[in-house]
Design a protein around this motif. Structure first.
Motif, short mmCIF file in Angstrom:
data_model
loop_
_atom_site.label_atom_id
_atom_site.label_comp_id
_atom_site.label_asym_id
_atom_site.label_seq_id
_atom_site.Cartn_x
_atom_site.Cartn_y
_atom_site.Cartn_z
N LEU A 48 37.05 43.75 56.43
CA LEU A 48 37.37 41.83 57.15
C LEU A 48 36.03 41.51 56.27
CD1 LEU A 48 39.02 41.50 59.99
CD2 LEU A 48 39.79 41.53 57.46
N GLY A 49 35.46 42.38 55.96
CA GLY A 49 33.58 42.03 55.82
C GLY A 49 33.52 41.87 54.57
N GLY A 50 34.56 42.53 53.71
CA GLY A 50 34.28 42.49 52.26
C GLY A 50 33.66 43.85 51.95
N ARG A 51 33.80 44.36 52.42
CA ARG A 51 33.12 45.84 52.33
C ARG A 51 34.35 46.75 51.54
NH1 ARG A 51 32.58 50.85 53.38
NH2 ARG A 51 34.32 50.27 55.38
N PHE A 78 24.95 37.70 44.82
CA PHE A 78 24.06 38.55 45.42
C PHE A 78 25.04 40.55 45.70
CE2 PHE A 78 22.30 35.65 48.21
CZ PHE A 78 20.81 35.55 48.27
N GLU A 79 26.46 39.96 44.87
CA GLU A 79 27.13 40.93 44.51
C GLU A 79 27.21 41.76 44.31
OE1 GLU A 79 28.99 42.58 48.31
OE2 GLU A 79 27.17 40.11 48.83
N GLY A 80 26.90 41.03 43.00
CA GLY A 80 27.30 41.98 40.97
C GLY A 80 28.42 42.14 41.22
N ASN A 81 28.46 43.17 40.56
CA ASN A 81 30.09 43.35 40.40
C ASN A 81 31.10 42.94 40.99
OD1 ASN A 81 29.27 43.29 37.17
ND2 ASN A 81 28.82 45.74 37.23
N THR A 82 30.80 43.22 41.75
CA THR A 82 32.12 43.44 43.01
C THR A 82 32.37 41.48 43.79
OG1 THR A 82 30.92 43.55 45.12
CG2 THR A 82 31.35 45.52 43.76
N ALA A 83 31.78 40.43 43.37
CA ALA A 83 31.51 39.64 43.87
C ALA A 83 33.06 38.54 43.25
CB ALA A 83 30.61 38.60 42.45
N ARG A 84 33.65 39.29 42.69
CA ARG A 84 35.05 38.80 41.96
C ARG A 84 36.57 39.06 43.33
NH1 ARG A 84 33.53 38.15 35.98
NH2 ARG A 84 33.79 39.95 35.60
N LEU A 85 35.78 40.93 43.36
CA LEU A 85 36.52 40.90 44.41
C LEU A 85 36.30 40.69 45.72
CD1 LEU A 85 36.56 45.12 43.60
CD2 LEU A 85 38.76 43.43 43.73
N ARG A 86 35.71 40.57 46.20
CA ARG A 86 34.81 39.54 47.49
C ARG A 86 35.52 38.19 47.38
NH1 ARG A 86 29.31 39.74 50.55
NH2 ARG A 86 29.31 38.32 49.88
N SER A 87 35.76 38.16 46.62
CA SER A 87 35.88 35.74 46.83
C SER A 87 37.46 36.28 46.78
CB SER A 87 35.97 36.04 44.86
OG SER A 87 36.62 36.17 44.01
N ALA A 88 38.29 37.09 46.30
CA ALA A 88 39.26 37.44 46.77
C ALA A 88 39.73 37.73 48.22
CB ALA A 88 40.24 38.75 46.21
N VAL A 89 38.95 37.72 49.11
CA VAL A 89 39.19 38.64 49.52
C VAL A 89 38.74 37.29 50.92
CG1 VAL A 89 38.19 39.78 52.49
CG2 VAL A 89 37.78 40.91 50.23
N ALA A 90 37.98 36.56 50.40
CA ALA A 90 37.57 35.49 50.75
C ALA A 90 39.13 34.35 51.01
CB ALA A 90 36.59 34.49 50.09
#
Ligand code: ZN
Length: 390
Positions: free
Chosen positions: A111-114, A370-382
């Protein structure tokens, strides 16, 4: 010892301009404080957020009842008090998809985007067959994480659609039947599916995960096969008619220039996208392009002169386009997402120098995600969290 509450206050105050109710704003605030500072006690939550202790207790009880948050270890303080620490419920998870024309990353995140696990799915050339391997990868990840409870599937997509997905999607670089993704994945998993343009999702993520101080007016520029922008303005995503706001990538910057996926010529993205960077390398070196844009960035980092010149040229055009955005929207901050950010120390200054050529307004702050290459994945979590928690 937790750090001072400056950021949390910023979040509360600025979010109040959005269309969220005060209750939702406080809930998001408390959830995000638990996410970033876990394990944390109720007393510390009250102190850091500036909210009343009774308000914190009510919100925390809600979050625990709905199983977003768990009571974890017990602390020990002077004078015999033993506070219970709160943490996110790590059993809950989200499936995140970052879709590109030739491949898709499918991930399990908490849930924290990890990111807990991820697979890269190579996509077949036939666009009609693209969804089948994606669905298979999702089912496999869910099966491999049988101990998790999944809240939904978030999909970041290089294209625009109206939020109801009724109209065709504008996706010049993604020539496959995106409309059916949502229903196919929902049918295959039974999970809620949230889908949005990748740049919109990244803008939401910057706000949702609280990384940005420029919460009122921030533009996220996603530099990939094409260029898309997500605009967070006056406390909300700016979508425009039919969800088409933010297509700066298809503003013509060079008359009669290279053909673009949109049918036009000389669009900004033909000059400043990853594809442009690869083309510049071919032109400068006289050699074939490296296998991927990431490989080109690595060559520049290893001091390959041709790779460096190609990416400098791309950076120059990137900065020039950002001037257009700065002039149109006057954001307080522009955030760049994409592979180019992995060599920010080399190319960030070039981009910024071009941006600052703007004579009549103060240039916005420019930074890589700040997330570098994982920004797009974390955006999907958001995308999933933004709907789920409210
Ligand atoms: Zn175009």
């Amino acid at each position: 010892m937790p750090t001072p509450p400056t950021h949390a206050f910023t979040f509360t105050r600025k979010q109040s301009a959005s269309n969220k109710t005060p209750r939702q704003i406080n809930r998001n605030l408390v959830f995000n404080l638990i996410r970033t500072r876990q394990p944390i006690s109720r007393a510390d939550l009250a102190r850091v957020s500036g909210l009343q202790r009774s308000t914190i207790s009510l919100i925390v009880e809600d979050l625990i009842r709905e199983r977003w948050v768990l009571e974890g270890s017990t602390g020990r303080l002077p004078r015999g008090r033993r506070p219970t620490f709160l943490e996110l419920n790590h059993q809950r998870a989200v499936i995140a998809l970052d879709i590109h024309p030739s491949q898709t990353t499918v991930a399990v995140t908490d849930l924290g985007g990890r990111i807990v696990a991820q697979n890269i799915v190579a996509l077949p050339d036939d666009p009609n067959k693209a969804i089948t391997p994606i669905v298979a990868a999702i089912r496999k990840l869910i099966a491999n994480h049988a101990d998790k409870a999944f809240d939904g599937v978030g999909i970041s997509l290089p294209g625009r659609a109206d939020p109801e997905l009724r109209k065709p999607i504008f996706a010049p670089n993604l020539n496959w039947p995106v409309q059916s993704i949502k229903s196919r994945i929902h049918r295959a998993t039974g999970l809620r599916v949230e889908i949005d343009n990748v740049a919109n999702a990244c803008a939401l993520s910057e706000v949702w995960f609280g990384d940005s101080d420029g919460l009122q007016d921030i533009v996220v520029v996603n530099v990939s096969e094409g260029i898309g922008t997500g605009i967070f303005s006056n406390g909300r995503l700016l979508r425009g008619a039919n969800g088409m706001a933010g297509e700066f990538g298809h503003v013509e910057m060079e008359h009669d220039g290279h053909p673009c996926g949109c049918g036009g010529r000389g669009c900004w993205e033909t000059l400043a996208s990853n594809r442009a960077g690869l083309r510049y390398y071919r032109e400068i070196s006289g050699n074939g392009a490296p296998p991927s844009f990431a490989a080109l960035v690595k060559m520049a980092q290893a001091d390959d002169k041709n790779a460096t010149r190609a990416l400098e040229k791309m950076s120059c055009y990137l900065g020039r386009g950002l001037r257009m955005i700065a002039s149109a929207l006057a954001p307080s901050e522009i955030v760049i997402v994409g592979d180019i950010t992995s060599a920010w120390h080399l190319f960030g200054p070039k981009i910024e120098a071009e941006l600052k050529q703007n004579a009549f307004s103060k240039a916005p702050k420019l930074r890589p995600s700040f997330e570098g290459n994982t920004a797009r994945l974390r955006s999907a979590v958001a995308l999933v969290m933004n709907q789920g928690l409210n």
